[in-house]
Design a protein around this motif. Structure first.
Motif, mmCIF file in Angstrom:
data_model
loop_
_atom_site.group_PDB
_atom_site.id
_atom_site.type_symbol
_atom_site.label_atom_id
_atom_site.label_comp_id
_atom_site.label_asym_id
_atom_site.label_seq_id
_atom_site.Cartn_x
_atom_site.Cartn_y
_atom_site.Cartn_z
ATOM 1 N N ALA A 161 0.789 5.532 3.469
ATOM 2 C CA ALA A 161 2.100 6.018 3.916
ATOM 3 C C ALA A 161 3.173 4.948 3.744
ATOM 4 O O ALA A 161 4.289 5.236 3.299
ATOM 5 C CB ALA A 161 2.021 6.462 5.371
ATOM 6 N N ILE B 62 1.705 2.441 10.981
ATOM 7 C CA ILE B 62 2.471 2.214 9.748
ATOM 8 C C ILE B 62 3.441 1.046 9.900
ATOM 9 O O ILE B 62 3.724 0.334 8.937
ATOM 10 C CB ILE B 62 3.249 3.495 9.365
ATOM 11 C CG1 ILE B 62 2.273 4.613 8.974
ATOM 12 C CG2 ILE B 62 4.232 3.232 8.226
ATOM 13 C CD1 ILE B 62 2.943 5.967 8.803
ATOM 14 N N VAL C 296 7.968 11.133 8.994
ATOM 15 C CA VAL C 296 6.517 11.024 9.135
ATOM 16 C C VAL C 296 6.127 11.568 10.499
ATOM 17 O O VAL C 296 6.628 11.105 11.527
ATOM 18 C CB VAL C 296 6.045 9.563 9.015
ATOM 19 C CG1 VAL C 296 4.535 9.472 9.237
ATOM 20 C CG2 VAL C 296 6.419 8.990 7.659
ATOM 21 N N VAL D 179 6.237 14.061 5.578
ATOM 22 C CA VAL D 179 4.850 13.633 5.400
ATOM 23 C C VAL D 179 4.066 13.918 6.678
ATOM 24 O O VAL D 179 4.497 13.552 7.776
ATOM 25 C CB VAL D 179 4.769 12.120 5.099
ATOM 26 C CG1 VAL D 179 3.317 11.703 4.875
ATOM 27 C CG2 VAL D 179 5.621 11.763 3.896
ATOM 28 N N VAL E 220 0.710 12.886 8.539
ATOM 29 C CA VAL E 220 -0.378 11.904 8.550
ATOM 30 C C VAL E 220 -1.424 12.401 9.538
ATOM 31 O O VAL E 220 -1.151 12.563 10.723
ATOM 32 C CB VAL E 220 0.134 10.497 8.927
ATOM 33 C CG1 VAL E 220 0.931 9.902 7.776
ATOM 34 C CG2 VAL E 220 0.992 10.512 10.188
#
Length: 292
Positions: free
Chosen positions: A126, A147, A210, A243, A245
């Protein structure tokens, strides 16, 4: 909404795991606070460490816990009864297991020790993808928190989050601009939600978002709390690129409130624990990256 300029701190970055391994007995890592024979801890601290270890393992035998924590069977019985009353663990035939259910989210302190290896793999991928984006929203998931340590240290980037944990980590890890969303604080998630957070994210236009989720079932993404799921969905709609995750075990878990379809995400990042059949089905819906 708090906006501040980030600068690199000389202090040590906060760890994304709650248990610092101190010794190994019977092949199990135990935290410093778990060593009852050498470290004096309060009942609450012991119960917190006990719960974290159970969540890290998934399940463990009670006789092993007695040995690891160096406590009497009666003390362990009382500790487990307390955790069970909070619906954190479940006891059965000499074994205790972590409780995960569809209607409540596990506290962040325990989520930090779940699926740690998978989250680290996902976070690395990521972070590489996010290097191409200038304004990034990170949600309250512990994968998003993982992250942070891997983000490029670039002054021109802007980071947005409703997570207090992510805000703290960003303030000590990277340069750039930090926008912390306000709202009603949820101590279990260590993040802000409610009308204020919703209004503030609506007024922003991040280039990438994210988000994490509690479970993925039948090509849909779920969270235990409707308000949290709605907020994540709104954040996605504000971004150019979204995104998801999600660690592989979450494809086998259930949760209550649908927040999005898998196809609503531009990219899904998971780990190599995912089975081939599920992976093939996901790739029929959106772009999927398997972190190894």
């Amino acid at each position: 909404m708090l906006s501040t300029r980030l600068s690199r701190s000389t202090s040590t970055r906060p760890s994304t795991t709650s248990i610092a391994s101190a010794r190994t007995r019977n092949g199990a890592d135990v935290s410093e606070a778990s060593r009852g024979a050498t470290v004096s801890v309060s009942k609450q601290q012991r119960q917190d460490e006990l719960a974290r270890l159970i969540y890290e393992r998934g399940s463990i035998r009670t006789d092993e816990l007695i040995e690891l924590f160096d406590v009497s069977p009666m003390t362990l019985y009382r500790d487990l009864a307390t955790l069970e009353s909070k619906r954190l663990v479940r006891r059965s035939r000499g074994e205790v297991a972590a409780v995960t259910n569809s209607t409540s989210e596990t506290p962040i302190s325990f989520r930090l020790v779940q699926d740690v290896s998978a989250k680290a793999k996902i976070a690395k991928v990521a972070a590489e993808i996010l290097a191409d984006y200038s304004t990034i929203f990170l949600d309250d998931s512990t994968t998003a928190l993982a992250i942070v340590d891997l983000l490029p240290d670039v002054q021109q980037k802007t980071y947005i989050t409703n997570s207090l944990a992510v805000s703290r980590a960003l303030s000590q890890s990277v340069q750039g601009k930090l926008i912390s969303l306000g709202g009603t604080y949820n101590p279990q998630l260590d993040a802000f939600f409610g009308p204020t957070a919703t209004k503030e994210i609506t007024n922003l236009n991040p280039s990438a978002v994210v988000v994490g989720a509690a479970s993925v079932q039948n090509f849909a993404v779920y969270h235990p709390y409707a308000e949290v799921g709605s907020f994540k969905s709104l954040a996605m709609s504000q971004a150019e690129f979204s995104v998801l995750v999600v660690a592989a075990p979450k494809f086998k878990r259930t949760s209550l409130h649908k927040m999005a379809e898998i196809s609503d995400f531009d990219c899904v990042i998971t780990d190599d624990g995912i089975d081939e059949e599920t992976l093939a089905e996901l790739r029929g819906e959106t772009h999927v990256i398997v972190a190894r």
